[in-house]
Write a protein that holds these residues in place. Structure first.
Motif, PDB file in Angstrom:
ATOM      1  N   THR A 152       9.778  19.174 -38.712  1.00  0.00           N
ATOM      2  CA  THR A 152      10.890  18.953 -39.626  1.00  0.00           C
ATOM      3  C   THR A 152      10.385  18.699 -41.035  1.00  0.00           C
ATOM      4  O   THR A 152       9.222  18.320 -41.231  1.00  0.00           O
ATOM      5  CB  THR A 152      11.739  17.748 -39.168  1.00  0.00           C
ATOM      6  N   PHE A 153      11.258  18.922 -41.990  1.00  0.00           N
ATOM      7  CA  PHE A 153      10.939  18.587 -43.381  1.00  0.00           C
ATOM      8  C   PHE A 153      11.404  17.161 -43.646  1.00  0.00           C
ATOM      9  O   PHE A 153      12.490  16.755 -43.225  1.00  0.00           O
ATOM     10  CB  PHE A 153      11.629  19.541 -44.356  1.00  0.00           C
ATOM     11  N   ALA A 154      10.586  16.412 -44.346  1.00  0.00           N
ATOM     12  CA  ALA A 154      10.947  15.049 -44.733  1.00  0.00           C
ATOM     13  C   ALA A 154      10.617  14.838 -46.203  1.00  0.00           C
ATOM     14  O   ALA A 154       9.544  15.239 -46.660  1.00  0.00           O
ATOM     15  CB  ALA A 154      10.207  14.022 -43.874  1.00  0.00           C
ATOM     16  N   ASN A 155      11.548  14.239 -46.907  1.00  0.00           N
ATOM     17  CA  ASN A 155      11.296  13.881 -48.301  1.00  0.00           C
ATOM     18  C   ASN A 155      10.490  12.589 -48.370  1.00  0.00           C
ATOM     19  O   ASN A 155      10.501  11.775 -47.435  1.00  0.00           O
ATOM     20  CB  ASN A 155      12.611  13.701 -49.056  1.00  0.00           C
ATOM     21  N   SER A 156       9.798  12.411 -49.467  1.00  0.00           N
ATOM     22  CA  SER A 156       9.055  11.167 -49.666  1.00  0.00           C
ATOM     23  C   SER A 156      10.008   9.979 -49.568  1.00  0.00           C
ATOM     24  O   SER A 156      11.046   9.948 -50.224  1.00  0.00           O
ATOM     25  CB  SER A 156       8.365  11.178 -51.032  1.00  0.00           C
ATOM     26  N   GLY A 157       9.670   9.012 -48.712  1.00  0.00           N
ATOM     27  CA  GLY A 157      10.516   7.840 -48.531  1.00  0.00           C
ATOM     28  C   GLY A 157      11.472   7.932 -47.355  1.00  0.00           C
ATOM     29  O   GLY A 157      12.124   6.930 -47.012  1.00  0.00           O
ATOM     30  N   ASP A 158      11.586   9.113 -46.706  1.00  0.00           N
ATOM     31  CA  ASP A 158      12.449   9.241 -45.533  1.00  0.00           C
ATOM     32  C   ASP A 158      11.914   8.403 -44.374  1.00  0.00           C
ATOM     33  O   ASP A 158      10.703   8.265 -44.186  1.00  0.00           O
ATOM     34  CB  ASP A 158      12.556  10.703 -45.095  1.00  0.00           C
ATOM     35  N   HIS A 159      12.844   7.853 -43.558  1.00  0.00           N
ATOM     36  CA  HIS A 159      12.499   7.012 -42.411  1.00  0.00           C
ATOM     37  C   HIS A 159      12.604   7.834 -41.123  1.00  0.00           C
ATOM     38  O   HIS A 159      13.636   8.455 -40.864  1.00  0.00           O
ATOM     39  CB  HIS A 159      13.424   5.802 -42.321  1.00  0.00           C
ATOM     40  N   VAL A 160      11.559   7.813 -40.343  1.00  0.00           N
ATOM     41  CA  VAL A 160      11.523   8.516 -39.058  1.00  0.00           C
ATOM     42  C   VAL A 160      11.213   7.490 -37.975  1.00  0.00           C
ATOM     43  O   VAL A 160      10.243   6.732 -38.095  1.00  0.00           O
ATOM     44  CB  VAL A 160      10.451   9.629 -39.060  1.00  0.00           C
ATOM     45  N   PHE A 161      12.026   7.473 -36.899  1.00  0.00           N
ATOM     46  CA  PHE A 161      11.820   6.476 -35.847  1.00  0.00           C
ATOM     47  C   PHE A 161      12.387   6.987 -34.524  1.00  0.00           C
ATOM     48  O   PHE A 161      13.125   7.982 -34.476  1.00  0.00           O
ATOM     49  CB  PHE A 161      12.456   5.141 -36.228  1.00  0.00           C
ATOM     50  N   ILE A 162      12.032   6.282 -33.445  1.00  0.00           N
ATOM     51  CA  ILE A 162      12.472   6.615 -32.098  1.00  0.00           C
ATOM     52  C   ILE A 162      13.378   5.491 -31.605  1.00  0.00           C
ATOM     53  O   ILE A 162      13.084   4.306 -31.810  1.00  0.00           O
ATOM     54  CB  ILE A 162      11.272   6.762 -31.133  1.00  0.00           C
ATOM     55  N   ARG A 163      14.462   5.856 -30.912  1.00  0.00           N
ATOM     56  CA  ARG A 163      15.339   4.854 -30.313  1.00  0.00           C
ATOM     57  C   ARG A 163      15.857   5.377 -28.972  1.00  0.00           C
ATOM     58  O   ARG A 163      15.766   6.574 -28.666  1.00  0.00           O
ATOM     59  CB  ARG A 163      16.496   4.515 -31.241  1.00  0.00           C
ATOM     60  N   THR A 164      16.396   4.451 -28.182  1.00  0.00           N
ATOM     61  CA  THR A 164      17.005   4.852 -26.918  1.00  0.00           C
ATOM     62  C   THR A 164      18.364   5.492 -27.188  1.00  0.00           C
ATOM     63  O   THR A 164      19.106   5.050 -28.066  1.00  0.00           O
ATOM     64  CB  THR A 164      17.191   3.630 -26.011  1.00  0.00           C
ATOM     65  N   GLN A 165      18.688   6.544 -26.388  1.00  0.00           N
ATOM     66  CA  GLN A 165      20.020   7.138 -26.501  1.00  0.00           C
ATOM     67  C   GLN A 165      21.070   6.256 -25.827  1.00  0.00           C
ATOM     68  O   GLN A 165      22.170   6.070 -26.316  1.00  0.00           O
ATOM     69  CB  GLN A 165      20.026   8.532 -25.862  1.00  0.00           C
ATOM     70  N   ARG A 166      20.692   5.762 -24.649  1.00  0.00           N
ATOM     71  CA  ARG A 166      21.561   4.869 -23.883  1.00  0.00           C
ATOM     72  C   ARG A 166      20.694   3.826 -23.198  1.00  0.00           C
ATOM     73  O   ARG A 166      19.465   3.919 -23.257  1.00  0.00           O
ATOM     74  CB  ARG A 166      22.367   5.671 -22.864  1.00  0.00           C
ATOM     75  N   SER A 167      21.302   2.881 -22.560  1.00  0.00           N
ATOM     76  CA  SER A 167      20.516   1.839 -21.903  1.00  0.00           C
ATOM     77  C   SER A 167      19.644   2.448 -20.811  1.00  0.00           C
ATOM     78  O   SER A 167      20.085   3.333 -20.046  1.00  0.00           O
ATOM     79  CB  SER A 167      21.450   0.783 -21.296  1.00  0.00           C
ATOM     80  N   THR A 168      18.410   1.970 -20.742  1.00  0.00           N
ATOM     81  CA  THR A 168      17.505   2.481 -19.720  1.00  0.00           C
ATOM     82  C   THR A 168      17.794   1.807 -18.380  1.00  0.00           C
ATOM     83  O   THR A 168      18.338   0.705 -18.311  1.00  0.00           O
ATOM     84  CB  THR A 168      16.043   2.219 -20.112  1.00  0.00           C
ATOM     85  N   ILE A 169      17.404   2.510 -17.319  1.00  0.00           N
ATOM     86  CA  ILE A 169      17.454   1.953 -15.972  1.00  0.00           C
ATOM     87  C   ILE A 169      16.022   1.741 -15.523  1.00  0.00           C
ATOM     88  O   ILE A 169      15.217   2.678 -15.532  1.00  0.00           O
ATOM     89  CB  ILE A 169      18.193   2.898 -14.998  1.00  0.00           C
ATOM     90  N   GLY A 170      15.680   0.525 -15.156  1.00  0.00           N
ATOM     91  CA  GLY A 170      14.315   0.243 -14.774  1.00  0.00           C
ATOM     92  C   GLY A 170      13.432   0.024 -15.992  1.00  0.00           C
ATOM     93  O   GLY A 170      13.899  -0.228 -17.108  1.00  0.00           O
ATOM     94  N   TYR A 171      12.138   0.201 -15.763  1.00  0.00           N
ATOM     95  CA  TYR A 171      11.143  -0.099 -16.797  1.00  0.00           C
ATOM     96  C   TYR A 171      10.615   1.173 -17.483  1.00  0.00           C
ATOM     97  O   TYR A 171      10.511   2.231 -16.856  1.00  0.00           O
ATOM     98  CB  TYR A 171       9.962  -0.861 -16.196  1.00  0.00           C
ATOM     99  N   VAL A 172      10.302   0.999 -18.753  1.00  0.00           N
ATOM    100  CA  VAL A 172       9.514   1.993 -19.491  1.00  0.00           C
ATOM    101  C   VAL A 172       8.072   1.513 -19.431  1.00  0.00           C
ATOM    102  O   VAL A 172       7.776   0.375 -19.806  1.00  0.00           O
ATOM    103  CB  VAL A 172       9.986   2.111 -20.952  1.00  0.00           C
ATOM    104  N   PHE A 173       7.188   2.390 -18.932  1.00  0.00           N
ATOM    105  CA  PHE A 173       5.811   1.986 -18.708  1.00  0.00           C
ATOM    106  C   PHE A 173       4.907   2.434 -19.863  1.00  0.00           C
ATOM    107  O   PHE A 173       5.109   3.492 -20.479  1.00  0.00           O
ATOM    108  CB  PHE A 173       5.280   2.587 -17.400  1.00  0.00           C
ATOM    109  N   SER A 174       3.914   1.605 -20.114  1.00  0.00           N
ATOM    110  CA  SER A 174       2.852   1.952 -21.055  1.00  0.00           C
ATOM    111  C   SER A 174       1.635   1.131 -20.653  1.00  0.00           C
ATOM    112  O   SER A 174       1.542  -0.062 -20.955  1.00  0.00           O
ATOM    113  CB  SER A 174       3.266   1.649 -22.505  1.00  0.00           C
ATOM    114  N   ASN A 175       0.735   1.771 -19.933  1.00  0.00           N
ATOM    115  CA  ASN A 175      -0.432   1.081 -19.392  1.00  0.00           C
ATOM    116  C   ASN A 175      -1.611   2.045 -19.296  1.00  0.00           C
ATOM    117  O   ASN A 175      -1.601   3.099 -19.950  1.00  0.00           O
ATOM    118  CB  ASN A 175      -0.104   0.467 -18.027  1.00  0.00           C
TER     119      ASN A 175
END
Length: 236
Positions: free
Chosen positions: A199-222
């Motif tokens: 994607t194209f982003a202008n200087s100062g644009d904010h890019v982030f990740i979020r959940t679409q809906r509530s998760t069921i169970g755990y999100v793992f990172s190990n």
């Protein structure tokens, strides 16, 4: 002195004066001829000098016009990447438009631990920053702020296990530009989904990740899988 001698002396003197007069006339004639030659040479030199000055002025004017056209050409090419002498065809640049090290912008981050359940529209904060060239990513709030305008590549992943479901989306200034979801059931082990966006982003644009809906169970990172967010600058 008798009359004969006096007459002879006078005639001799007159003869001498006549010859001297002739010599003076001849010398004067030569002087006049030389003066005419000098005048002609002077006029010729003046014409040559005048022609040289005219040629020099014309050459200077041509060079100034060529220089001005070159500056206009360079300005157009630098601004739009177009060579106006090639029918508007886009041409490659030999020299980059900027000397800043924008190509060194890159980051990779991931969650330091398992988490969940996570509510809907919750911004993921990837608190381990493995690399952060250009300092665009903030591990305290999970947001990447574009240091310069240009085309970027972003990748994000989600890892779940057991009986679980998770869906993530990536946003630029609140606009969703991509998403990923993953579902697993008991006995399936880890399940990992990912997505890559350009994607194209202008200087100062904010890019982030979020959940679409509530998760069921755990999100793992190990050690077995990482829920991560990464990106890098591609081109301007």
């Amino acid at each position: 002195m008798d009359d004969v001698s006096w007459k002879t002396a006078v005639e001799s003197r007159l003869d001498f004066l006549q010859r001297e007069n002739l010599d003076l006339k001849a010398a004067l004639k030569n002087i006049l001829r030389e003066n005419e030659n000098i005048r002609s040479e002077f006029e010729a030199m003046k014409n040559i000098l005048r022609k040289h000055v005219q040629d020099t002025d014309e050459k200077c004017n041509r060079n100034m016009k060529k220089s001005a056209n070159k500056e206009i050409h360079t300005s157009v090419e630098d601004e739009f990447g177009i060579d106006p002498e090639r029918d508007g065809q886009r041409v490659a640049r030999i020299v980059p438009p900027s000397t800043s090290t924008i190509s060194s912008i890159a980051f990779y981050s991931y969650l330091s631990k398992n988490s969940g359940p996570i509510t809907a529209h919750h911004t993921l904060v990837y608190d381990v920053s493995h690399i952060n060239r250009g300092n665009g990513y903030n591990k305290n709030d999970g947001i990447f702020i574009a240091p310069v305008s240009g085309v970027y590549v972003f990748h994000f992943s989600v890892c779940i296990g057991g009986s679980a479901y998770a869906s993530f989306e990536i946003l630029v200034n609140g606009e969703v530009i991509g998403a990923v979801n993953e579902e697993s059931h008991t006995g399936m082990g880890y399940r990992e989904g990912s997505n890559l966006v350009v994607t194209f982003a202008n200087s100062g644009d904010h890019v982030f990740i979020r959940t679409q809906r509530s998760t069921i169970g755990y999100v793992f990172s190990n050690d077995m899988c990482k829920t991560s967010f990464s990106g890098w600058f591609l081109t301007n």
